[in-house]
Enzyme design. Structure first.
Site, short mmCIF file in Angstrom:
data_model
loop_
_atom_site.label_atom_id
_atom_site.label_comp_id
_atom_site.label_asym_id
_atom_site.label_seq_id
_atom_site.Cartn_x
_atom_site.Cartn_y
_atom_site.Cartn_z
N ARG A 33 0.81 -1.22 0.00
CA ARG A 33 0.00 0.00 0.00
C ARG A 33 0.84 1.27 0.00
NH1 ARG A 33 -5.45 -1.05 3.63
NH2 ARG A 33 -6.25 -2.77 2.35
N ASP A 138 -15.16 8.98 10.91
CA ASP A 138 -14.09 8.08 10.47
C ASP A 138 -12.77 8.83 10.59
OD1 ASP A 138 -14.28 5.26 8.75
OD2 ASP A 138 -12.39 6.34 8.47
#
Length: 267
Positions: A33, A138
């Protein structure tokens, strides 16, 4: 390749920024990633250069991108239907007796969960009751941006909702492959960035907090800290809902366990 030493440094940095503890077997995932930052024509020549830039603290945008890159965001509308059946029951049986209703989607990802909650409110709450708000939080700026756009794959939402539900609560987007959450649904939802390990700036208590499929990323000590903080935000008799595959075994708390990973704060 990321060395074991550098992987530990990335793990520690990610934990300090997010409160999430990466497991040792995630090394390959971290390496994969973070490739978006590394290589010819990109920001950094190697992983060590990226790490040095992150710890320097000068580039807050880079830190946000780093957290976004390592945060897993997988969700869909009406995930784990048992929880929405419980929500429907609550809305019919108990909600009309409340002065106000507050729900919290505590790891809302790209918005499917809070919008699903809002659709249930519209379906099952008497229309005369209007004092309803859904907080959706979030840690990732990226997913919050997606959620606030309100646009989703029409093919995917049709897999979890009836044709009538889609027709009633979604509008066609400019891109015909997408559907957009209607204004009456989105008006109930407020999106905010929040790290669950940070202080909670709330003034009103919640009827139900949805904390689903996020505890798996925390160690037991962090779980305990988060669960007890969230319990303090619940109304007496309020509910905490965690993911069906998650467990609070080994986590000290004062909530009463019901079924389907639902916990209740005693009145």
């Amino acid at each position: 390749m990321i060395s074991d030493t550098l992987f530990i440094q990335f793990k520690d940095l990610f934990y300090s920024l997010s409160g999430i503890a990466l497991k040792d077997y995630k090394k390959y995932l971290v390496e994969y990633r973070l490739q978006k930052f590394i290589g010819e024509g990109k920001q950094f020549a190697g992983y060590k250069d990226l790490y040095d830039a992150l710890v320097s603290g000068y580039d807050s945008e880079l830190r946000r991108e780093f957290v976004d890159a390592l945060t897993t965001n997988y969700t869909y509308f009406f995930r784990e239907p048992e929880h929405f059946a419980f929500l429907a029951y609550y809305l019919k049986q108990y909600a009309p007796r409340q002065e106000y209703l507050r729900f919290w989607s505590a790891a809302c990802s790209t918005g499917e969960e809070p919008y699903s909650i809002a659709i249930m409110v519209k379906k099952h709450l008497p229309s005369a009751f209007s004092n309803v708000k859904i907080l959706a939080t979030d840690i990732s700026d990226k997913v919050l941006s997606i959620a606030q756009r309100r646009e989703y794959s029409l093919e995917k939402i049709q897999k979890t909702m009836s044709h009538d539900t889609v027709k009633k609560y979604f509008k066609r987007a400019k891109n015909e492959a997408l559907a957009k959450v209607s204004q009456e649904i989105s008006d109930m939802v407020v999106f905010k960035k929040l790290n669950l390990m940070d202080p909670y700036p709330f003034t009103k208590q919640f009827d139900i907090v949805f904390l689903r499929n996020v505890l798996i990323y925390f160690e037991n000590s962090e779980k305990e800290y988060i669960i007890n903080k969230i319990a303090s935000t619940l109304k007496p008799g309020g509910y905490l809902v965690v993911g069906l595959a998650e467990s609070l075994v080994g986590v000290r708390h004062n909530l009463k366990q019901l079924k389907y990973s639902i916990y209740r704060k005693e009145p």
